[in-house]
Design a protein around this motif. Structure first.
Motif, PDB file in Angstrom:
ATOM      1  N   HIS A   1      -5.974   3.005   6.079  1.00 24.52           N
ATOM      2  CA  HIS A   1      -6.207   1.635   6.532  1.00 24.52           C
ATOM      3  C   HIS A   1      -6.108   1.551   8.054  1.00 24.52           C
ATOM      4  O   HIS A   1      -6.972   0.974   8.718  1.00 24.52           O
ATOM      5  CB  HIS A   1      -5.168   0.726   5.866  1.00 24.52           C
ATOM      6  CG  HIS A   1      -5.392  -0.723   6.078  1.00 24.52           C
ATOM      7  ND1 HIS A   1      -6.486  -1.378   5.574  1.00 24.52           N
ATOM      8  CD2 HIS A   1      -4.666  -1.655   6.746  1.00 24.52           C
ATOM      9  CE1 HIS A   1      -6.423  -2.657   5.929  1.00 24.52           C
ATOM     10  NE2 HIS A   1      -5.331  -2.847   6.630  1.00 24.52           N
TER      11      HIS A   1
ATOM     12  N   ARG B   1       0.839  -1.196   0.000  1.00 19.87           N
ATOM     13  CA  ARG B   1       0.000   0.000   0.000  1.00 19.87           C
ATOM     14  C   ARG B   1       0.873   1.243   0.000  1.00 19.87           C
ATOM     15  O   ARG B   1       1.883   1.278   0.711  1.00 19.87           O
ATOM     16  CB  ARG B   1      -0.809   0.057   1.294  1.00 19.87           C
ATOM     17  CG  ARG B   1      -1.841  -1.000   1.452  1.00 19.87           C
ATOM     18  CD  ARG B   1      -2.431  -0.893   2.863  1.00 19.87           C
ATOM     19  NE  ARG B   1      -3.302  -2.031   3.113  1.00 19.87           N
ATOM     20  CZ  ARG B   1      -4.520  -2.137   2.613  1.00 19.87           C
ATOM     21  NH1 ARG B   1      -5.003  -1.165   1.856  1.00 19.87           N
ATOM     22  NH2 ARG B   1      -5.250  -3.195   2.841  1.00 19.87           N
TER      23      ARG B   1
ATOM     24  N   ARG C   1      -2.153   3.484   3.521  1.00 15.83           N
ATOM     25  CA  ARG C   1      -1.868   2.746   4.741  1.00 15.83           C
ATOM     26  C   ARG C   1      -2.384   3.517   5.952  1.00 15.83           C
ATOM     27  O   ARG C   1      -2.934   2.935   6.887  1.00 15.83           O
ATOM     28  CB  ARG C   1      -0.357   2.518   4.867  1.00 15.83           C
ATOM     29  CG  ARG C   1       0.019   1.135   5.387  1.00 15.83           C
ATOM     30  CD  ARG C   1       1.433   0.770   5.013  1.00 15.83           C
ATOM     31  NE  ARG C   1       2.397   1.684   5.574  1.00 15.83           N
ATOM     32  CZ  ARG C   1       2.792   1.664   6.853  1.00 15.83           C
ATOM     33  NH1 ARG C   1       2.326   0.772   7.682  1.00 15.83           N
ATOM     34  NH2 ARG C   1       3.671   2.541   7.299  1.00 15.83           N
TER      35      ARG C   1
END
Lengths: 570, 243
Positions: A553, A545, A550
């Motif tokens: 996420h 990613r 990220r």
């Protein structure tokens, strides 16, 4: 004692402009990272550290470079090799043995070290770089990461190593490093060791180098700004041949002046936007400081139209019987899409592209470009609809001027001379190279050469453009200006297909739709946000990613891709 | 089909010093031409197959690459011998023995190259006193030739992607040469660049810093080699004298 001492050093290649200007540097220990825009002279400075300048490379120099107490003017590279291990940019051309072990043994062998001692050093270098599985592999069969490791190991083994040190490094890359280490030098100079690596391997190489830096000086040049700031003990910034900043990484990163020379990674730009200090380098630096207050599902903007401009209809392709490169590939691309085909080296991206432009024909299935079957069309007809700009511009450049280079394709299409002239001028104007129209293409920088290859494809008038890794080897600022050109092409109705190996930042920022290739098959195809939300697909294709994604996420929204996305959620 | 490529297997034959294998290749293939005893030739031929089996080589792959010879060579010799000797069974028989000799040459060379890596081959050259610099040059050649092919192929594709068409015609030599200029120039540029980078990195690793060079001392003439040599000599004596 200062291991590296550079005093008032100036250099210009024969007949050229000054490349290095009044360099003064003193390095005693640790991890030294050098950054700067493409073409600022970083690589040239590396070549001065082991005496290749002035002994092997012609040019004019003043000032002194003293390494381990030896003046490079008086000692040839062959002698300096006892102290300085060098890992060059291109792992492919610096490995010349038939297996990793021999590669690493080459350096110490040249100093007449006993075979027993060599075996010990080879074993140590291999251990440090965690490349046991590569020992008997030939450089040809390795990935660039593996090659790089070997080169580093080879440089390391050039000087005697300490017992018991346990350090880990990636395949080609690993090999190159291992080869440099086998000479066991006091100083390890590395020029862009991570340029050909995926983010995970790059991280691994940096970690290994960090460990090595406890006993040797690491002098490293890189475009991976994020990693340099995280791993180096000292960072210097170079611009137009001069060192403009030098100091502790935190001081330089947080200085506003840095932005005059370089563009920062997206995650650092985000922390700038949010006025968070110190500057962030990884998602974790920002994550604890912010919270998403809204829950938003971002809309995907792909529109599938009825008549695809590219239709890949269930194809298989193999070069050698029984070794399929592409299997069961079906893909429809609509007019005006901005598509990224991502996948590791060897996943079949280039083979798919060569099939699309009709140079290769699938053994099973068909490909239709604007409804025409590539098996039945001549390449000279297909190129008017679909163009492919290869990654390495040097593969195609052969004419004396840019104008002739662009005209080459048009001449092959047998167009009338005045039309050729007009189309050539238009294409060069479009990519912004008009002022160089009559210069020698070999004198261009890599970024400019990429523009030239795009111009030479554009001139033939295709509405579908395939770009193979358009951004490798150039710095972020040039990447941005090149992508601006590509986005403009897309806005004006071109279908853009970007082939991308490692640069997920680029994919996240520009692509609308992503096709993930792995082992010759399409394992996922959809809107970019959906792709990055699927952890298992990323894992399977060995993709990482991008930092901003990220961050999203970590904070609970995997669809986040850009700085603006983050700002809209706060 | 690349039948000449080294195939890695963990076998007795693979581990043998290349010098022994080289000796085997020369002695056995000359032996079959020195004798005209059909049973001796057949025994040597069968021994060669046995060595191939011992080396655990991919049989299918070898068969694929030599099947044309195996079928066509005896046939054509039979026709030839029938002409030369007359229509007799003896002609067929002699033709078969003669084909056997040539097939042995092919098979033995394949077994040799498939069981001997290039680097071991080069080390054994150094051992039999070929200068190291020369062996080093050969190494570089072996390493970079596949790369040159790959690169040339990339250049050809890049130019074809710009609608370039190549001319292959003996009747139009000038056009043929001209059509290759767009390939030759980039390939040479790439090669020169590569050679330059290569020379820098060879220097950076201290090549030529002193006369004495230590090269990998991996090859040993040990018990296995002696065993293999004795077995070879014994078998040849038996085949040539007894049969």
């Amino acid at each position: 004692m200062k291991k590296i001492e550079i005093i008032g050093f100036n250099f210009s290649y024969s007949g050229g402009k000054p490349v290095l200007r009044d360099i003064n540097l003193e390095i005693g220990r640790g991890f030294f990272g050098l950054i700067g825009p493409s073409g600022c002279g970083k690589s040239t400075l590396c070549l001065a550290l082991n005496g290749l300048i002035p002994h092997e490379i012609a040019g004019v120099k003043t000032g002194k470079v003293i390494v381990c107490g030896k003046d490079t003017d008086k000692y040839h590279t062959r002698q300096m090799a006892r102290h300085v291990g060098m890992v060059f940019q291109n792992p492919e051309s610096q490995l010349f043995s038939l297996c990793a072990e021999d590669e690493i043994a080459f350096g110490p062998g040249n100093f007449g070290v006993s075979w027993r001692e060599i075996k010990k050093r080879v074993a140590q270098a291999i251990k440090k770089l965690k490349m046991e599985h590569l020992k008997n592999k030939s450089p040809e069969q390795m990935s660039s990461g593996e090659q790089q490791k070997t080169a580093i190991a080879a440089a390391l083994a050039m000087h005697p190593a300490d017992a018991g040190s346990d350090m880990p490094i990636l395949e080609k890359e690993k090999l190159v490093i291992a080869a440099a280490m086998a000479l066991d030098p006091d100083i390890l100079v590395l020029d862009e060791p991570s340029a050909n690596l995926d983010p995970r391997s790059a991280e691994e190489i940096f970690a290994i180098l960090k460990k090595i830096s406890q006993e040797k000086i690491i002098f490293l040049v890189s475009h991976n700004i994020g990693q340099i700031f995280r791993y180096a003990d000292t960072v210097a910034v170079m611009d137009r041949g001069a060192i403009v900043m030098c100091g502790a990484p935190a001081d330089i990163l947080n200085s506003e002046k840095l932005l005059d020379y370089l563009d920062l990674p997206a995650i650092s730009e985000l922390s700038n936007e949010l006025r968070l200090k110190p500057m962030a380098l990884v998602a974790e630096d920002i994550a604890p400081k912010i919270k998403f207050s809204k829950e938003v599902h971002f809309k995907s903007k792909i529109v599938y139209r009825k008549n695809p401009v590219v239709k890949v209809d269930d194809i298989d392709f193999e070069y050698v019987k029984g070794a399929p490169i592409l299997q069961d590939i079906s893909l429809e691309i609509s007019r005006g899409e901005f598509l990224a085909i991502v996948g590791n080296n060897g996943s079949g991206k280039s083979t798919l592209a060569l099939n699309m432009i009709g140079i290769l024909k699938p053994q099973r299935g068909n490909i239709f470009i604007n409804g025409k079957n590539t098996k039945k069309e001549k390449i000279s007809d297909l190129v008017r609809s679909i163009g492919y700009a290869f990654q390495n511009p040097d593969l195609q450049i052969f004419e004396d001027t840019l104008r002739q280079e662009v005209a080459f394709g048009l001449k092959n299409l047998h167009l009338p001379p005045d039309e050729i002239t007009k189309k050539t001028t238009d294409a060069l104007n479009y990519v912004g190279l008009q002022e160089y129209a009559d210069s020698d293409p070999f004198s261009l920088s890599l970024g400019q050469k990429r523009r030239l290859t795009i111009a030479s494809i554009l001139a033939m008038g295709p509405k579908i453009i395939i770009l193979d890794e358009p951004t490798t080897g150039i710095d972020d600022r040039i990447v941005k200006s090149l992508m601006k050109l590509i986005v403009r092409l897309n806005r004006e109705g071109h279908t853009v297909i970007n082939m991308i190996t490692h640069n997920m930042d680029l994919t996240a920022r520009y692509a609308e739709r992503v096709v993930v290739l792995s082992g010759g098959r399409i394992i996922s195809d959809g809107p970019v946000r959906k792709i990055f939300a699927q952890a298992d697909i990323l894992e399977k294709a060995n993709l990482m990613r991008p930092e901003i994604n990220r961050l999203g996420h970590i904070l609970g929204n995997s669809e986040v891709l850009t700085t603006d996305d983050v700002l809209s959620l706060l | 089909m690349k039948f000449y490529e080294y195939v890695y297997r963990d076998s007795f034959v693979h581990r043998l010093d290349p010098r022994v294998k080289l000796a085997w290749l020369f002695v056995f293939s000359s032996a079959v031409f020195l004798t005209s005893q059909p049973w001796a030739v057949t025994a040597i031929f069968l021994s060669c197959i046995a060595v191939g089996l011992l080396a655990k080589l991919p049989q299918g792959q070898i068969w694929d690459s030599i099947k044309l010879f195996v079928i066509l060579m005896p046939l054509s010799y039979i026709v030839l011998y029938l002409f030369l000797i007359g229509i007799k069974w003896q002609a067929v028989f002699e033709a078969l023995v003669f084909s056997e000799k040539f097939l042995l040459l092919i098979l033995a060379s394949i077994i040799f190259t498939m069981t001997t890596s290039a680097r071991d081959m080069l080390l054994s050259l150094v051992k039999i006193k070929v200068p190291y610099t020369f062996a080093f040059m050969l190494t570089i050649a072996i390493r970079f030739i596949p790369l040159i092919f790959k690169e040339t192929n990339n250049v050809i594709n890049a130019q074809r992607a710009r609608a370039h068409e190549f001319v292959f015609s003996l009747l139009r030599p000038v056009d043929t040469v001209k059509s290759f200029v767009p390939v030759i120039i980039p390939v040479f540029t790439l090669l020169l660049k590569r050679a330059y980078e290569l020379s820098l990195s060879i220097d950076a690793r201290g090549f030529g810093s002193q006369k004495k060079i230590t090269y990998p001392d991996r090859l040993k003439f040990g018990a296995d080699e002696i065993l293999a040599s004795v077995a070879m000599a014994g078998f040849l004596f038996f085949a040539l004298k007894m049969l």
